[in-house]
Design an enzyme around this catalytic site. Structure first.
Site, PDB file in Angstrom:
ATOM      1  N   SER A 145      29.453  48.276 135.081  1.00 52.12           N
ATOM      2  CA  SER A 145      28.041  48.120 135.376  1.00 52.12           C
ATOM      3  C   SER A 145      27.618  46.710 134.992  1.00 52.12           C
ATOM      4  CB  SER A 145      27.226  49.144 134.575  1.00 52.12           C
ATOM      5  OG  SER A 145      25.841  48.844 134.592  1.00 52.12           O
ATOM      6  N   TYR A 158      24.210  53.475 125.866  1.00 53.98           N
ATOM      7  CA  TYR A 158      24.969  53.208 127.088  1.00 53.98           C
ATOM      8  C   TYR A 158      25.338  51.733 127.186  1.00 53.98           C
ATOM      9  CZ  TYR A 158      26.127  53.385 132.089  1.00 53.98           C
ATOM     10  OH  TYR A 158      26.763  53.311 133.298  1.00 53.98           O
ATOM     11  N   LYS A 162      29.167  50.315 127.439  1.00 57.46           N
ATOM     12  CA  LYS A 162      29.641  49.508 128.566  1.00 57.46           C
ATOM     13  C   LYS A 162      30.113  48.135 128.102  1.00 57.46           C
ATOM     14  CE  LYS A 162      29.289  52.206 132.139  1.00 57.46           C
ATOM     15  NZ  LYS A 162      30.490  52.620 132.890  1.00 57.46           N
ATOM     16  N   THR A 195      22.106  58.273 141.886  1.00 51.57           N
ATOM     17  CA  THR A 195      22.937  59.405 141.473  1.00 51.57           C
ATOM     18  C   THR A 195      22.092  60.430 140.734  1.00 51.57           C
ATOM     19  OG1 THR A 195      23.544  58.629 139.260  1.00 51.57           O
ATOM     20  CG2 THR A 195      24.797  57.725 141.122  1.00 51.57           C
TER      21      THR A 195
END
Length: 338
Positions: A145, A158, A162, A195
């Site tokens: 990402s 998150y 990442k 999503t």
């Protein structure tokens, strides 16, 4: 229609295969007739993903597993090879997340995001490498990402996971290059994608969580992942103009980007109005255990299906050649004009 470039199907393992980008990857690899092994926690999602792959003509097996468990990853890899033979491609996509200020995330919740989103990639890759390295063959694609380079507010857990994936991936790639291994690892850096995750994250915001525009369809991301699996020599691929802009801005003026995100990053990640009571966080238990949710979220009307940046990322050599040709032509024109 995509022209097949291989004479025989591959064995492909996909984690997080039941929804979003992982689900779109199932469809993308199924169009090649590859043998698919799908790993996820949701029974209903696995059944639906398996049915789609079989309908496209791909043999498929499903594994109910949590990638935060290294033994579960090892067992999944062993089953994949027992059923379909040597693993050719492994795609890591499983993750969970929390949308909340850092001070409102418990230690247990932060650990859980890290164990699934970061260590899940580590566990799965270790299981894949145990089999690929002795054969000196195989490709591992890490679904990344723009957040791997640029952390954003309300997603501290998150963002940290990442970033960890990025640093670990770079170190692992260096080790493989140093050893002269034929095994390849590459990473696909994604923009905001439409999503179901935004209705699945543990959400403590005022409104429903949403991706920061511009939003892209998961099929675009899946095409990028499949291309990366076919062309793993590159260290990473960028998908979406927003990804390129974010990474470049962060490299040139990270302090200014901090201030920009402080002003815009809170409101841009949530819709107006209250959260819906049917939203179910998948942090501890899967959201698709009894109902399949497919690849798409609720943002179809605004999501983009194409990206010029993806094409550019896949054709650096062509662009460089074209730039050299144009530069040469310009130099000759200037010379003639003197």
């Amino acid at each position: 229609m995509r022209i097949r470039t291989r004479s025989k199907p591959r064995t492909v393992v996909i984690t997080g295969a039941t929804a979003g980008v992982g689900r779109a990857c199932v469809r993308a690899f199924a169009t090649d007739g590859d043998r698919l092994v799908l790993i996820a926690r949701g029974i209903a999602g696995l059944r639906a993903a398996s049915a789609e792959a079989e309908a496209a003509g791909s043999p498929v097996r499903t594994v109910l597993a949590d990638v935060s468990d290294p033994e579960a990853c090892e067992a999944a890899a062993a089953r994949a090879e027992a059923e379909f033979g040597p693993i050719d491609v492994w795609v890591n996509d499983a993750f969970v997340s929390v949308f909340a200020p850092f001070t409102e995330i418990s230690a247990e919740e932060f650990r859980r995001v890290t164990e699934v989103t970061y260590l899940g990639y580590v566990n799965a890759t270790r299981a894949a490498l145990r089999r690929m390295l002795p054969r000196d063959h195989g490709t591992i694609v890490q679904v990344g990402s723009a957040i791997a380079y640029r952390g954003i507010p309300l997603q501290t857990a998150y963002s940290g996971a990442k970033h960890a994936i990025q640093g670990w991936h770079e170190a692992l790639r260096c080790e493989l290059l140093a050893s002269g291994s034929g095994v390849r690892v590459t990473m696909v850096q994604l923009p905001a994608v439409n999503t179901p995750q935004f209705d699945w994250v543990l959400n403590r915001l005022r409104g429903r969580a949403r991706p920061v525009p511009p939003v892209h369809q998961p099929e675009l991301a899946a095409r990028a992942v499949r291309y990366a699996a076919d062309h793993p020599g590159r260290r990473e691929y960028w998908v979406g103009g927003s990804t390129a802009a974010t990474l470049i801005a962060n490299a040139l003026a990270p302090g200014l980007l901090d201030r920009y995100l402080a002003r815009t990053g809170i409101d841009s990640q949530q819709d107006h109005g209250p959260r819906h009571p049917e939203d179910h966080a998948n942090l501890w238990t899967p959201s698709d255990a009894s109902q399949d949710h497919g690849a798409h979220g609720r943002f179809d009307e605004e999501a983009h299906e194409r990206s010029a940046q993806l094409w550019a990322s896949q054709h650096h050599g062509l662009l460089a050649t074209g730039g050299a040709v144009l530069a040469g032509a310009a130099a000759r024109a200037l010379a003639r004009g003197r």
